[in-house]
Design a protein around this motif. Structure first.
Motif, PDB file in Angstrom:
ATOM      1  N   ASP A  53       0.365  -1.341  -0.404  1.00 46.65           N
ATOM      2  CA  ASP A  53       0.015  -0.045   0.062  1.00 46.65           C
ATOM      3  C   ASP A  53       0.726   1.435   0.480  1.00 46.65           C
ATOM      4  O   ASP A  53       1.379   1.751   1.035  1.00 46.65           O
ATOM      5  CB  ASP A  53      -0.599   0.234   1.442  1.00 46.65           C
ATOM      6  CG  ASP A  53      -2.135   0.976   1.480  1.00 46.65           C
ATOM      7  OD1 ASP A  53      -2.029   2.295   0.277  1.00 46.65           O
ATOM      8  OD2 ASP A  53      -2.335   1.377   1.591  1.00 46.65           O
ATOM      9  N   GLN A  55       1.974   8.269   3.379  1.00 41.68           N
ATOM     10  CA  GLN A  55       1.435   8.735   3.695  1.00 41.68           C
ATOM     11  C   GLN A  55       2.213   8.805   5.578  1.00 41.68           C
ATOM     12  O   GLN A  55       1.890  10.186   6.394  1.00 41.68           O
ATOM     13  CB  GLN A  55       0.251   8.602   4.356  1.00 41.68           C
ATOM     14  CG  GLN A  55      -1.246   9.253   4.751  1.00 41.68           C
ATOM     15  CD  GLN A  55      -2.659   8.568   5.217  1.00 41.68           C
ATOM     16  OE1 GLN A  55      -2.828   7.796   5.310  1.00 41.68           O
ATOM     17  NE2 GLN A  55      -3.271   9.573   5.544  1.00 41.68           N
ATOM     18  N   VAL A  94      -2.595  -3.209  10.288  1.00 38.57           N
ATOM     19  CA  VAL A  94      -3.295  -3.700   9.054  1.00 38.57           C
ATOM     20  C   VAL A  94      -4.869  -2.265   9.190  1.00 38.57           C
ATOM     21  O   VAL A  94      -5.317  -2.564   7.867  1.00 38.57           O
ATOM     22  CB  VAL A  94      -3.941  -4.813   9.612  1.00 38.57           C
ATOM     23  CG1 VAL A  94      -4.727  -5.580   8.426  1.00 38.57           C
ATOM     24  CG2 VAL A  94      -2.483  -5.404   9.308  1.00 38.57           C
ATOM     25  N   ARG A  98      -5.538   0.663   9.819  1.00 31.75           N
ATOM     26  CA  ARG A  98      -4.766   2.160   8.974  1.00 31.75           C
ATOM     27  C   ARG A  98      -4.930   1.352   8.044  1.00 31.75           C
ATOM     28  O   ARG A  98      -5.583   2.500   6.863  1.00 31.75           O
ATOM     29  CB  ARG A  98      -3.421   2.078   9.609  1.00 31.75           C
ATOM     30  CG  ARG A  98      -3.464   4.103   9.466  1.00 31.75           C
ATOM     31  CD  ARG A  98      -1.763   4.413   9.651  1.00 31.75           C
ATOM     32  NE  ARG A  98      -1.967   4.142  10.737  1.00 31.75           N
ATOM     33  CZ  ARG A  98      -0.822   3.576  11.501  1.00 31.75           C
ATOM     34  NH1 ARG A  98      -0.059   2.660  10.929  1.00 31.75           N
ATOM     35  NH2 ARG A  98      -0.793   3.425  13.142  1.00 31.75           N
ATOM     36  N   LEU A  99      -5.040  -0.191   6.769  1.00 30.89           N
ATOM     37  CA  LEU A  99      -4.360  -0.141   5.179  1.00 30.89           C
ATOM     38  C   LEU A  99      -6.084  -0.437   4.724  1.00 30.89           C
ATOM     39  O   LEU A  99      -6.294  -0.615   3.877  1.00 30.89           O
ATOM     40  CB  LEU A  99      -3.773  -0.924   5.472  1.00 30.89           C
ATOM     41  CG  LEU A  99      -1.987  -0.813   5.216  1.00 30.89           C
ATOM     42  CD1 LEU A  99      -1.013  -1.946   4.907  1.00 30.89           C
ATOM     43  CD2 LEU A  99      -1.766   0.560   5.527  1.00 30.89           C
ATOM     44  N   ARG A 110      -8.955   5.097   8.278  1.00 31.54           N
ATOM     45  CA  ARG A 110      -8.275   5.444   7.686  1.00 31.54           C
ATOM     46  C   ARG A 110      -8.861   6.801   7.097  1.00 31.54           C
ATOM     47  O   ARG A 110      -8.484   8.250   7.189  1.00 31.54           O
ATOM     48  CB  ARG A 110      -8.153   4.491   5.937  1.00 31.54           C
ATOM     49  CG  ARG A 110      -7.942   5.474   4.862  1.00 31.54           C
ATOM     50  CD  ARG A 110      -7.176   4.680   3.996  1.00 31.54           C
ATOM     51  NE  ARG A 110      -6.035   4.200   3.775  1.00 31.54           N
ATOM     52  CZ  ARG A 110      -5.742   3.330   2.494  1.00 31.54           C
ATOM     53  NH1 ARG A 110      -6.972   3.464   1.513  1.00 31.54           N
ATOM     54  NH2 ARG A 110      -4.614   2.864   2.857  1.00 31.54           N
ATOM     55  N   GLU A 124      -7.129   9.567   9.691  1.00 30.56           N
ATOM     56  CA  GLU A 124      -6.140  10.158   8.694  1.00 30.56           C
ATOM     57  C   GLU A 124      -6.207  10.883   8.336  1.00 30.56           C
ATOM     58  O   GLU A 124      -5.344  11.580   8.277  1.00 30.56           O
ATOM     59  CB  GLU A 124      -5.501   8.624   8.730  1.00 30.56           C
ATOM     60  CG  GLU A 124      -4.567   7.423  10.078  1.00 30.56           C
ATOM     61  CD  GLU A 124      -4.087   6.759   9.647  1.00 30.56           C
ATOM     62  OE1 GLU A 124      -3.397   5.804   9.831  1.00 30.56           O
ATOM     63  OE2 GLU A 124      -4.307   6.161   8.296  1.00 30.56           O
TER      64      GLU A 124
END
Lengths: 508, 188
Positions: free
Chosen positions: A68, A74, B171, B173-174, B185, B188
């Motif tokens: 990613d 980011q 994870v 966060r993804l 996400r 963020e």
């Protein structure tokens, strides 16, 4: 340069040396401090970058694992809050950029392309400094597998500016310290230079201003120490010269001392023999004196014995005659002779053959006469007021006869028909005269008997003594004999001794 | 009939064969299944199972009902470890009560979201990953979605919590979406 330095005065030398040492010390301390600070700052920067890099690398693991790139970008964008970090690249698959952060206005750096991915420790961090930049590589590891590397480029120009500022501050401190050190040096150098200058001045007074030629030629110390060295050298030469002179004088003196000692020994021997000779003479003299004294005593003894014989003969005559005419006169004669006997006895029994303790004589003689004339039986008391008076034989014999006449008169005539009475005998020495008085409280009228033999004898003997007799007739009779005192040798010694004692007492 | 005739005939036969069968398998199942297997392995690395679940097995077991996927995953993950356990891909048809529970069960796109197997294992410490639409809504934990030739995923955090499995924040966060929680996400 060293020769030029050696020609400077000690004061200038001291200032230069102390300033050089202090400035060098301060400079060294400042340099070491700055170097330590630089080293510490670099270590701190690396430590901070390591921590940040480790956090970012750890948090980027999932983004790399799940491929990613957006998430990774980011993640790297967090570096914008670290002003020193200008570029960060997350590299995967042997240096393929996966995500990147580039601060605005900064050019892209591809230094990561030249990084050796295969060499060295795979999982270790790497850092190196180039110019104002720090390059840092942080491995990205998951389950023991290297999945990427984080490349970070940090700009350290702020550190350089800080070092510049620190350097300027250090330079300022160095200048201030140098000025302080200069003023301190000016004061402190006096402790050394002033006594030296004083010494040089005193040495100049001793030796003058001339310097050692040799020292001038070799260019040795033109300063005060050089002058002192010269002076010391010359002083040493003078001391050696004086020492040699002293040695010579000492040798001469020793020779003279030896000579004088020999003379003194000789003189001493002479003196010793002279003293011995005189001691022998003195002993001989003492022996002669002792012999003479013995002879004199013997003479006095014999005179006394002869007089005693005469007295005994008179006593026999008196006993044979009984109480007849002339008894009294014979008795008087006998007592006169006995007074002489007593004086001679005192002479040969006493310590000094030339004089008689006349007070002691009077005491004995009074007792003797009191017995002869029965004074005790007739209750006639005799009182003695006697001072210590020593008389020579020439004075003692007539004085004794006078006393015999006066006391005999008193015992015989003063108390006729009376049951008691008293007689006072006084002996004194007053202002160079001897005063002998016999006083009674009897009938008186002694002055009327001046034509008697006894009183005629008394007057005659008083004249012999260069004295005078006085008779007073009031409440009894009083006869006073006054004659000049002849100082005998023993009395002179006694007076001298008494005078010494008085002086010592005064001194104490 | 010479050799030239034989080669020509073979070419004609190949041209007229149904293009779908072999061609679709090559373009669709590869490399997506390989990536899926890699994703399952990554999920395994960033998730934490209760200690009791890990103690039961010598291997870290990824189970699937899809034979083709099982073969590809086994080939992809051979030699990989989760912790100190080697990864093993296991083909299952049904999970009986007596069988040792696997750590991850992958449901293919053809599996129905309301599969009785999913229901049965939803309370067990087994990470369930599937591709079927509505997979997380029926109790599945992670659903994989292909968007523009890239694999995305949605996480049902409530289901993982219920099973006692913790998924790393990295994870989360993804993930495109975290159900049962605030989208990570998005924050963020």
């Amino acid at each position: 340069m060293i020769v030029s330095f050696s020609k400077l005065p000690i004061k200038t030398k001291l200032i230069i040396m102390m300033m050089t040492i202090s400035c060098t010390a301060i400079l060294l301390v400042t340099l070491i401090n700055d170097l330590v600070n630089v080293h510490q700052d670099r270590r701190d920067t690396v430590a901070v970058l390591s921590a940040i890099g480790a956090i970012v690398a750890f948090n980027s693991r999932a983004a790399v694992a799940f491929n990613d790139a957006d998430a990774a970008n980011q993640m790297l964008s967090a570096f914008q809050f670290e002003p020193e970090i200008v570029q960060a690249v997350l590299l995967v698959d042997n240096a393929r950029p996966f995500a990147e952060f580039l601060r605005k206005g900064q050019l892209q750096d591809t230094a990561w392309q030249s990084f050796d991915w295969t060499g060295g420790e795979v999982f270790a961090t790497h850092e190196y400094f180039t110019g104002d930049f720090l390059y840092f590589y942080q491995p990205v590891v998951i389950e023991g597998e290297l999945i990427g590397k984080l490349f970070i480029k940090a700009e350290l120009s702020s550190l350089r500016e800080r070092y510049l500022l620190t350097g300027l501050i250090s330079l300022g401190a160095l200048l201030v310290a140098g000025v302080v050190a200069y003023f301190l040096t000016l004061r402190l150098q006096r402790l050394i230079s002033e006594p030296l200058q004083q010494l040089v001045g005193e040495m100049g007074e001793v030796f003058g201003d001339k310097r050692d030629e040799e020292a001038r030629q070799v260019g040795r110390g033109a300063d005060e120490i050089g002058v002192l060295l010269d002076g010391f050298k010359r002083m040493l030469a003078r001391i050696n010269q004086h020492k040699r002179q002293l040695t010579t004088v000492n040798a001469k003196l020793e020779e003279r001392v030896k000579q004088r000692t020999a003379e003194l020994v000789l003189a001493n021997d002479r003196l010793t023999s002279e003293v011995n000779r005189r001691v022998r003479i003195e002993k001989k003299k003492d022996a002669l004196l002792a012999e003479k004294e013995l002879l004199l005593r013997e003479i006095h003894h014999r005179v006394k014995n002869n007089l005693q014989v005469i007295s005994s003969l008179i006593s026999l005559q008196l006993r044979k005659n009984g109480v007849a005419e002339g008894h009294s006169e014979l008795l008087s004669v006998r007592e006169r002779i006995r007074s002489m006997v007593l004086i001679h006895e005192q002479l040969y029994r006493g310590e000094d053959l030339n004089e008689v303790a006349f007070d002691q004589f009077i005491r004995v003689f009074i007792d003797q006469l009191a017995v002869v004339y029965g004074a005790t039986d007739r209750s006639i008391a005799v009182r003695e007021e006697l001072h210590a008076v020593n008389l020579s034989v020439d004075q003692a014999v007539p004085c004794g006869i006078i006393l015999s006449e006066l006391l005999g008169n008193a015992f015989k005539h003063a108390f006729l028909g009376r049951k008691s009475g008293h007689v006072v005998v006084t002996l004194r020495q007053v202002r160079g005269f001897v005063m002998l008085s016999v006083e009674d409280n009897g009938w008186g009228g002694i002055d009327k008997a001046t034509r008697s033999l006894g009183l005629t004898l008394v007057h005659s003997l008083a004249e012999q003594l260069n004295g005078e007799m006085t008779f007073i007739d009031a409440n009894g009779s009083r006869a006073i004999l006054k004659f000049p005192f002849h100082v005998t040798r023993a009395t002179a010694i006694l007076n001298q001794a008494n005078s010494h004692k008085d002086t010592e007492k005064d001194l104490i | 009939m010479g050799p030239r005739f034989f080669l020509f005939s073979l070419l004609i036969i190949l041209l007229f064969l149904p293009a779908g069968a072999l061609g679709r398998d090559l373009s669709y199942r590869f490399p997506t299944d390989q990536v899926t297997a890699a994703y399952l392995y990554n999920f395994a690395l960033f998730s934490h199972w209760p200690k009791s679940a890990l103690d039961q097995r010598e291997f870290f077991v990824i189970a699937t009902l899809d034979k083709d996927f099982a073969d590809i995953a086994a080939a992809t993950l051979t030699g990989r470890y989760v912790g100190d356990r080697p990864v093993k891909v296991q083909l299952i048809h049904n999970l009986d009560e007596g069988d040792a529970a696997p750590h991850i069960v992958f449901f293919g796109e053809d599996e129905h979201p309301s599969s009785p197997l999913l229901k049965r294992i939803s309370r067990l410490p087994i990470l369930t990953v599937g591709r079927a639409p509505g997979f997380t809504a029926t109790g599945g934990m992670i659903r994989l979605v292909t968007v523009e030739r890239r694999l995305h995923f949605v996480i049902n955090l409530a289901a993982t919590k219920k099973a006692g499995i913790t998924i790393s924040s990295e994870v989360l966060r993804l993930a495109d979406e975290v159900e049962g929680n605030v989208p990570v996400r998005g924050i963020e």
